[in-house]
Motif scaffolding. Structure first.
Motif: not given
Length: 329
Positions: A291-296
């Protein structure tokens, strides 16, 4: 128009996605609501559903928001639903996220739950790509994302993908895995969890981890995004606290799957995932659930969309989407 778009992307979706717990229901959102609202959440069978399994099993409601999960077995239903803007939240292949945005602009990318899970393998003990020159390599769908990724990497490694190798194609992993197991195919690009299904019955050698090579060649932290979480703009504007809580729980679910949490296989079976429990456990190490948030991970998407556009603009809806596709905070 929707029917036409569906037919274009149906194989792309199947080739990427259909390769295919420890807590009570949670009331954690502080967002005031006067009445219950149902949130429709669509997730494809396979790795995305495995990553979301703990969330689906143990969360039927967040505050006054009722969660209505649908695990789609067919690519046509998922693509049609998203292109009609029906789900509030969906997990889709990255190219479908771009296609949907270019069509309507209704969804933004909020996060990724899985990066590349494709592997170039041999069944005769071959260990080096150079030894595959002139050999027949099977992949899924000519001109679709597995094909584009494979050829992009080979070109970056100094090969002429069209002249140095002989590529053959099948429509999906349901054709590819049996062909490998039967001995008809010796060299192939295979995704998880199909790879673990094959390894359970046949000795294979992994020649190339496509995601690791992508990370190396494109200076990427995570590789190429494969399972993309898209959310309706209405949630961002009017239901922000719910959205934040939902994404938090989705991350915890992916973490649970990666830790091979107790009874993961049973949980997946309970919610309708088609992959067998013993195969799920074996596939996690190479599934690349993350899981990686889009900001990253905006760089990963920008690189990926640019490369897909260079090979086949229609694979992402005709053009590289604008930065407005990303949910940024």
């Amino acid at each position: 128009m929707i029917k036409k778009l569906t037919s274009i992307f149906i194989l792309a979706l199947s080739s990427v996605i259909f390769i295919g717990c420890n807590s009570d229901n949670k009331n954690i959102s502080n967002e005031p609501k006067s009445e219950t609202r149902e949130m429709k959440i669509v997730i494809p069978d396979g790795l995305p559903a495995i990553g979301a399994a703990e969330l689906i099993k143990n969360n039927t409601e967040i505050d006054n928001y009722k969660l209505n999960f649908s695990i789609e077995k067919t690519t046509e239903n998922l693509v049609t639903s998203v292109l009609k803007n029906e789900p509030d939240i969906a997990i889709v292949p990255s190219n479908i996220a771009a296609t949907s945005f270019n069509k309507s602009g209704e969804y933004k990318i909020a996060a990724t739950t899985g990066f590349g899970s494709f592997y170039l393998i041999s069944t005769d003990g071959t260990k080096d790509i150079k030894d595959l020159k002139g050999k027949e390599i099977y992949n899924i769908g000519k001109g679709l994302t597995p094909d584009i990724v494979t050829k992009t990497l080979l070109e970056k490694m100094g090969y002429n993908s069209d002249k140095d190798f002989n590529f053959s194609y099948v429509n999906g992993v349901t054709e590819l895995a049996p062909a490998v197991l039967s001995g008809k195919v010796k060299y192939a690009v295979v995704p998880e969890p199909a790879l673990s299904q094959i390894e359970a019955k046949k000795k294979v050698t992994v020649i190339l981890n496509l995601n690791e090579k992508w990370k190396e060649l494109f200076k990427s932290n995570y590789g190429f995004p494969q399972a993309t979480v898209i959310v309706k703009k209405d949630l961002i504007t009017n239901h922000q606290m719910f959205l934040e809580d939902f994404l938090k729980n989705l991350k915890e679910s992916v973490d649970f799957a990666n830790s091979k949490g107790k009874d993961l296989g049973a949980i997946c079976s309970d919610i309708g995932v088609s992959v067998k429990g013993d195969i799920i456990a074996k596939s996690i190490d190479k599934a690349n659930l993350k899981y990686v948030p889009i900001k990253d991970s905006i760089k990963e998407y920008n690189d990926y969309f640019r490369i897909l556009n260079e090979f086949s603009p229609k694979s992402i809806g005709g053009k590289v989407p604008s930065e407005e596709i990303y949910l940024q905070k």
